[in-house]
Scaffold this motif. Structure first.
Motif, PDB file in Angstrom:
ATOM      1  N   GLU A 620     -23.771  39.295 -13.841  1.00  0.00           N
ATOM      2  CA  GLU A 620     -23.442  40.469 -14.645  1.00  0.00           C
ATOM      3  C   GLU A 620     -24.181  40.439 -15.975  1.00  0.00           C
ATOM      4  O   GLU A 620     -24.717  41.465 -16.420  1.00  0.00           O
ATOM      5  CB  GLU A 620     -21.931  40.533 -14.870  1.00  0.00           C
ATOM      6  CG  GLU A 620     -21.390  41.918 -15.213  1.00  0.00           C
ATOM      7  CD  GLU A 620     -21.656  42.363 -16.643  1.00  0.00           C
ATOM      8  OE1 GLU A 620     -21.722  43.585 -16.882  1.00  0.00           O
ATOM      9  OE2 GLU A 620     -21.795  41.475 -17.522  1.00  0.00           O
ATOM     10  N   ALA A 621     -24.213  39.265 -16.629  1.00  0.00           N
ATOM     11  CA  ALA A 621     -24.900  39.147 -17.916  1.00  0.00           C
ATOM     12  C   ALA A 621     -26.396  39.395 -17.765  1.00  0.00           C
ATOM     13  O   ALA A 621     -27.020  40.101 -18.578  1.00  0.00           O
ATOM     14  CB  ALA A 621     -24.647  37.759 -18.512  1.00  0.00           C
ATOM     15  N   ALA A 622     -26.988  38.832 -16.707  1.00  0.00           N
ATOM     16  CA  ALA A 622     -28.432  38.996 -16.487  1.00  0.00           C
ATOM     17  C   ALA A 622     -28.794  40.422 -16.123  1.00  0.00           C
ATOM     18  O   ALA A 622     -29.906  40.888 -16.411  1.00  0.00           O
ATOM     19  CB  ALA A 622     -28.891  38.037 -15.386  1.00  0.00           C
ATOM     20  N   SER A 623     -27.866  41.119 -15.488  1.00  0.00           N
ATOM     21  CA  SER A 623     -28.174  42.492 -15.064  1.00  0.00           C
ATOM     22  C   SER A 623     -28.419  43.409 -16.256  1.00  0.00           C
ATOM     23  O   SER A 623     -29.095  44.432 -16.135  1.00  0.00           O
ATOM     24  CB  SER A 623     -27.022  43.046 -14.215  1.00  0.00           C
ATOM     25  OG  SER A 623     -25.860  43.251 -15.005  1.00  0.00           O
ATOM     26  N   ASN A 674     -23.653  49.797  -7.045  1.00  0.00           N
ATOM     27  CA  ASN A 674     -22.714  50.887  -7.334  1.00  0.00           C
ATOM     28  C   ASN A 674     -22.621  51.147  -8.834  1.00  0.00           C
ATOM     29  O   ASN A 674     -22.516  52.288  -9.276  1.00  0.00           O
ATOM     30  CB  ASN A 674     -21.323  50.558  -6.780  1.00  0.00           C
ATOM     31  CG  ASN A 674     -21.289  50.544  -5.268  1.00  0.00           C
ATOM     32  OD1 ASN A 674     -22.119  51.180  -4.618  1.00  0.00           O
ATOM     33  ND2 ASN A 674     -20.327  49.836  -4.693  1.00  0.00           N
ATOM     34  N   ILE A 675     -22.643  50.061  -9.621  1.00  0.00           N
ATOM     35  CA  ILE A 675     -22.564  50.210 -11.079  1.00  0.00           C
ATOM     36  C   ILE A 675     -23.752  51.000 -11.614  1.00  0.00           C
ATOM     37  O   ILE A 675     -23.603  51.880 -12.468  1.00  0.00           O
ATOM     38  CB  ILE A 675     -22.496  48.820 -11.755  1.00  0.00           C
ATOM     39  CG1 ILE A 675     -21.139  48.156 -11.468  1.00  0.00           C
ATOM     40  CG2 ILE A 675     -22.723  48.934 -13.262  1.00  0.00           C
ATOM     41  CD1 ILE A 675     -21.049  46.724 -11.934  1.00  0.00           C
ATOM     42  N   TYR A 676     -24.925  50.695 -11.099  1.00  0.00           N
ATOM     43  CA  TYR A 676     -26.140  51.383 -11.573  1.00  0.00           C
ATOM     44  C   TYR A 676     -26.457  52.629 -10.745  1.00  0.00           C
ATOM     45  O   TYR A 676     -27.524  53.224 -10.891  1.00  0.00           O
ATOM     46  CB  TYR A 676     -27.332  50.415 -11.552  1.00  0.00           C
ATOM     47  CG  TYR A 676     -27.203  49.316 -12.581  1.00  0.00           C
ATOM     48  CD1 TYR A 676     -27.360  49.593 -13.935  1.00  0.00           C
ATOM     49  CD2 TYR A 676     -26.892  48.012 -12.198  1.00  0.00           C
ATOM     50  CE1 TYR A 676     -27.228  48.585 -14.884  1.00  0.00           C
ATOM     51  CE2 TYR A 676     -26.759  46.998 -13.136  1.00  0.00           C
ATOM     52  CZ  TYR A 676     -26.930  47.297 -14.483  1.00  0.00           C
ATOM     53  OH  TYR A 676     -26.800  46.307 -15.425  1.00  0.00           O
ATOM     54  N   HIS A 677     -25.526  53.028  -9.873  1.00  0.00           N
ATOM     55  CA  HIS A 677     -25.677  54.248  -9.077  1.00  0.00           C
ATOM     56  C   HIS A 677     -26.983  54.275  -8.305  1.00  0.00           C
ATOM     57  O   HIS A 677     -27.685  55.294  -8.270  1.00  0.00           O
ATOM     58  CB  HIS A 677     -25.586  55.499  -9.974  1.00  0.00           C
ATOM     59  CG  HIS A 677     -24.333  55.530 -10.797  1.00  0.00           C
ATOM     60  ND1 HIS A 677     -23.097  55.765 -10.263  1.00  0.00           N
ATOM     61  CD2 HIS A 677     -24.141  55.320 -12.136  1.00  0.00           C
ATOM     62  CE1 HIS A 677     -22.179  55.730 -11.226  1.00  0.00           C
ATOM     63  NE2 HIS A 677     -22.793  55.448 -12.382  1.00  0.00           N
ATOM     64  N   LEU A 678     -27.298  53.158  -7.668  1.00  0.00           N
ATOM     65  CA  LEU A 678     -28.553  53.062  -6.922  1.00  0.00           C
ATOM     66  C   LEU A 678     -28.313  53.251  -5.438  1.00  0.00           C
ATOM     67  O   LEU A 678     -27.261  52.921  -4.902  1.00  0.00           O
ATOM     68  CB  LEU A 678     -29.202  51.693  -7.162  1.00  0.00           C
ATOM     69  CG  LEU A 678     -29.552  51.368  -8.619  1.00  0.00           C
ATOM     70  CD1 LEU A 678     -30.057  49.936  -8.701  1.00  0.00           C
ATOM     71  CD2 LEU A 678     -30.610  52.337  -9.138  1.00  0.00           C
ATOM     72  N   ARG A 679     -29.319  53.785  -4.775  1.00  0.00           N
ATOM     73  CA  ARG A 679     -29.293  53.899  -3.328  1.00  0.00           C
ATOM     74  C   ARG A 679     -30.218  52.849  -2.730  1.00  0.00           C
ATOM     75  O   ARG A 679     -31.153  52.398  -3.383  1.00  0.00           O
ATOM     76  CB  ARG A 679     -29.763  55.292  -2.880  1.00  0.00           C
ATOM     77  CG  ARG A 679     -28.847  56.424  -3.352  1.00  0.00           C
ATOM     78  CD  ARG A 679     -29.396  57.764  -2.901  1.00  0.00           C
ATOM     79  NE  ARG A 679     -28.543  58.855  -3.331  1.00  0.00           N
ATOM     80  CZ  ARG A 679     -27.506  59.312  -2.641  1.00  0.00           C
ATOM     81  NH1 ARG A 679     -27.229  58.754  -1.467  1.00  0.00           N
ATOM     82  NH2 ARG A 679     -26.778  60.306  -3.083  1.00  0.00           N
ATOM     83  N   ILE A 680     -29.938  52.470  -1.531  1.00  0.00           N
ATOM     84  CA  ILE A 680     -30.820  51.533  -0.847  1.00  0.00           C
ATOM     85  C   ILE A 680     -32.161  52.204  -0.615  1.00  0.00           C
ATOM     86  O   ILE A 680     -32.237  53.356  -0.185  1.00  0.00           O
ATOM     87  CB  ILE A 680     -30.206  51.099   0.497  1.00  0.00           C
ATOM     88  CG1 ILE A 680     -28.870  50.389   0.236  1.00  0.00           C
ATOM     89  CG2 ILE A 680     -31.143  50.199   1.269  1.00  0.00           C
ATOM     90  CD1 ILE A 680     -28.112  50.046   1.487  1.00  0.00           C
ATOM     91  N   GLU A 681     -33.226  51.483  -0.936  1.00  0.00           N
ATOM     92  CA  GLU A 681     -34.567  52.024  -0.764  1.00  0.00           C
ATOM     93  C   GLU A 681     -35.030  51.848   0.681  1.00  0.00           C
ATOM     94  O   GLU A 681     -35.031  50.733   1.210  1.00  0.00           O
ATOM     95  CB  GLU A 681     -35.537  51.324  -1.715  1.00  0.00           C
ATOM     96  CG  GLU A 681     -35.194  51.535  -3.186  1.00  0.00           C
ATOM     97  CD  GLU A 681     -36.133  50.765  -4.095  1.00  0.00           C
ATOM     98  OE1 GLU A 681     -36.992  50.020  -3.557  1.00  0.00           O
ATOM     99  OE2 GLU A 681     -36.043  50.907  -5.320  1.00  0.00           O
ATOM    100  N   TYR A 682     -35.350  52.960   1.312  1.00  0.00           N
ATOM    101  CA  TYR A 682     -35.837  52.916   2.687  1.00  0.00           C
ATOM    102  C   TYR A 682     -37.367  53.023   2.682  1.00  0.00           C
ATOM    103  O   TYR A 682     -37.950  53.762   1.864  1.00  0.00           O
ATOM    104  CB  TYR A 682     -35.252  54.072   3.498  1.00  0.00           C
ATOM    105  CG  TYR A 682     -33.757  53.995   3.645  1.00  0.00           C
ATOM    106  CD1 TYR A 682     -33.178  53.189   4.625  1.00  0.00           C
ATOM    107  CD2 TYR A 682     -32.914  54.716   2.791  1.00  0.00           C
ATOM    108  CE1 TYR A 682     -31.796  53.107   4.767  1.00  0.00           C
ATOM    109  CE2 TYR A 682     -31.533  54.640   2.912  1.00  0.00           C
ATOM    110  CZ  TYR A 682     -30.994  53.844   3.912  1.00  0.00           C
ATOM    111  OH  TYR A 682     -29.637  53.763   4.050  1.00  0.00           O
TER     112      TYR A 682
END
Length: 684
Positions: A620-623, A674-682
């Motif tokens: 979490e800290a590194a993110s 989910n925290i950064y609202h990202l989708r899996i990259e296809y």
């Protein structure tokens, strides 16, 4: 002498545990019955699983309880009743009636009838003599009218039937019939008035004499019938234990356990009990040492476990000595619940089983008791996953009671071959035992204060962000507070994934960085102005400030009386890792700088929960340093951080597997995405 003391101090923990086992065994054995234990287990309705059994000596056959009860009922039903006849009341009544008849003798109606005073007096006296021949009672008794009774007149007693006594209602009917059919019918109203007003009951039931006679009859009932001759066969292998065979076996057992033992025999029995009880307790200690080593190393926790075992044994022993039929009232399922609340389900169930084994020496129908209590203990462990949720406890109470009832019903059907003689009061006892389980909540509170332990109930209170310490953290170090909340969410999700204690790790995560309140602006998450205080400090000083937040956190936690289980997260959340940024910065100036000067003091994480916090905290800290986070980037840096921790051996003392670490990494990746609202990259 010096070597002796050195050896003593070296093994003092082991000696304490040995002393605890011995003391517990002595206390338990002290309460156990000291008679010999019959070597065969008698199970009504089951085949005899031992070899053919023959009588070593002559012994009497005990009557069954139902047979004795029938004989007692017969004595009560056929016992002669005693009644007392009061002659003084009769004389008083006759005298008063004569006095009042005198006023009627002047009546003109009497003269018209051609009668005089003496004839009227004789008529009424004859009526009274007939009525009081055996006496008048005030009520009709429920006994058979033809039942023989003893009527006591002064010092004499005559035997009559109950029907010969007259009730007041019968007297009224008798008088009316006699007067109506007599020459004095015209004087009916006046005669009845005089007689009704003066006739009194003069016979009373003598309960003292009757009870004495019944007791005398009951005392003559023999508890035995017939004799089993020496050398005769009592039961054959495979024979169903019921009827006459059951009575013979129970008689043999009763004779064996009631015999007077010599001092030598008594001492051997006592020694045997001590060895068996100590063996069971040693098995408990070995289980704890093998599977719960952290509990084994804590003498307070070991003492707590033994205290509860001894308490349950003493409580059950007390009930058995006072009222053996109430043995199921003891809420034995409290034991696994309490141990699960403070430790875990596995330790709770094993301790529960050991306790039931110890109780097998004293409870009646030990096999049935063992079966019911083990099943109830398993149900208790399985149905209360989270003790701090009150609904779970009430559901468990219902299920425990239901299991008791079903098991009792099944055993009764096997033993009796029917359900006609079910003891319904046992169902009430099962209900009381279930309700007694609710006492676990206040008991946990008491144990926390006495033994300094912490349960999930207390953890729930500590997880409230409105507590004084967390509110202070939010005010003094808002960035750290927000970081702690995020870490707590990550830890809880990871713990649920691998079956760890989610509530414990959440609380540990909320408090793990409280040491940063001492110098909040020395940590980047609290530097709202963009001014970095470390720019003016040497790498060594900066590293010391960063490392000291663990020491400061422990001090703050102890000052605020946080439980040791929570403080463990503060101590271990960085393990022995290095403040790598300042270490590398120092190496740029001096290549000979020591890495240990830039490392945390430890200790290493020693449980799944503390290992989860280390991974979640670092990730979490590194993110926060990711400028343009993508799903691929997050997955890569989670793998990198956890791999680095594993390479450094940070999880060597934690009972966590590679599979569980993989599951934790998967959860961390998903939650960060989910925290950064990202989708899996296809791939395109």
């Amino acid at each position: 002498m010096k070597n002796y003391l050195k050896s003593f101090y070296k093994h003092q923990d082991l000696l304490y545990k040995l002393l605890l086992v011995v003391a517990s065994a002595v206390l338990i054995v002290y309460t156990l019955p000291k008679s010999g234990k019959f070597q065969y287990d008698i199970q009504k309705g089951f085949p005899w699983s031992y070899n053919n059994l023959y009588a070593d000596d002559d012994f009497a056959i005990l009557k069954s309880e139902s047979s004795i009860e029938e004989e007692k009922k017969a004595v009560r039903d056929n016992a002669i009743l005693y009644f007392t006849y009061d002659e003084e009341k009769v004389n008083t009544t006759v005298s008063k009636v004569k006095d009042e008849i005198a006023s009627i003798s002047n009546d003109s109606t009497l003269k018209n009838l051609g009668s005089d005073k003496s004839e009227l007096e004789k008529f009424t006296t004859d009526l009274l003599n007939t009525i009081y021949e055996f006496g008048v009672i005030d009520q009709a008794y429920s006994f058979n009218e033809e039942r023989l009774i003893y009527l006591q007149k002064g010092n004499k007693a005559s035997q009559i039937t109950l029907s010969q006594l007259r009730t007041t209602a019968q007297v009224s009917k008798f008088l009316e019939n006699e007067i109506v059919t007599s020459p004095y019918a015209p004087l009916k109203g006046k005669l009845l008035k005089v007689l009704y007003e003066n006739i009194k009951t003069n016979v009373s039931f003598n309960s003292d004499l009757t009870e004495a006679a019944i007791k005398d009859g009951l005392s003559k009932i023999s508890p035995t019938r017939g004799v089993v001759a020496k050398g005769s066969r009592i039961v054959a292998r495979g024979e169903i234990v019921e009827g006459e065979t059951l009575l013979k076996l129970l008689s043999l057992k009763s004779q064996y356990e009631s015999q007077d033992f010599s001092e030598s025999t008594y001492n051997w029995i006592l020694l045997g009990y001590i060895f068996l009880v100590m063996l069971a307790l040693v098995m408990l200690v070995l289980f704890i040492k093998t599977y719960r080593f952290e509990v084994y190393m804590n003498n307070t926790k070991i003492t707590f476990i033994f205290f509860n075992v001894v308490l349950m044994v003493l409580l059950t022993t007390l009930i058995v000595k006072l009222k053996p039929e109430y043995v199921y009232v003891v809420p034995l399922c409290i034991l696994p619940l309490i141990l699960k609340a403070f430790f875990d389900a596995r330790l709770g169930l094993f301790t529960h089983v050991i306790t039931i084994l110890l109780l097998g020496f004293i409870v009646p129908d030990s096999f049935e008791y063992f079966f019911l209590q083990v099943i109830a203990g398993i149900v208790t462990i399985l149905t209360v996953p989270e003790l701090y949720k009150r609904a779970n406890l009430f559901i468990s109470v219902g299920q425990i009671t239901l299991v008791y009832i079903i098991a009792y019903f099944a055993f009764h059907a096997i033993h009796e071959g029917s359900v006609d003689n079910l003891k319904w009061e046992n169902f009430a006892m099962f209900g009381l035992a279930g309700l007694g389980t609710l006492f676990v909540q206040p008991l946990i509170y008491v144990y926390e204060r006495i033994f300094g332990l912490v349960s999930d109930v207390s953890l729930l209170e500590l997880s409230d962000t409105n507590t004084k310490l967390l509110k202070q953290l939010a005010d003094d170090a808002p960035g750290t507070f927000h970081h702690s909340l995020n870490v707590a969410n990550l830890c809880e999700a990871a713990a649920n994934e691998i079956g760890a204690n989610a509530m414990l790790v959440r609380v540990g995560a909320l408090y793990h960085d409280i040491g940063k309140m001492t110098n909040p602006t020395d940590f980047t998450e609290n530097q709202a102005t963009g001014v970095n205080s470390h720019e003016d400090l040497s790498p060594q000083e900066s590293a010391r400030i960063i490392v000291d937040h663990v020491i400061n956190g422990i001090e703050i936690a102890r000052k605020n009386k946080l439980p040791d289980r929570v403080i463990d997260f503060i101590r271990t959340h960085h393990g022995t890792s290095t403040v790598y940024y300042f270490y590398m910065k120092a190496k740029e100036v001096d290549d000979d700088v020591k890495q240990e000067d830039f490392s945390y003091p430890g200790p290493l994480p020693f449980s799944k929960e503390t290992a989860i916090l280390m991974m979640a905290d670092s990730v979490e800290a590194a993110s926060k340093s990711l400028k343009n986070p993508t799903s691929t980037l997050i997955d890569a840096f989670v793998e990198k951080i956890v791999k680095k921790q594993m390479d450094e051996g940070q999880f060597l003392n934690a009972n966590i597997t590679f599979k569980e670490i993989q599951q934790i990494k998967k959860v961390l990746k998903r939650k960060l995405n989910n925290i950064y609202h990202l989708r899996i990259e296809y791939p395109e």
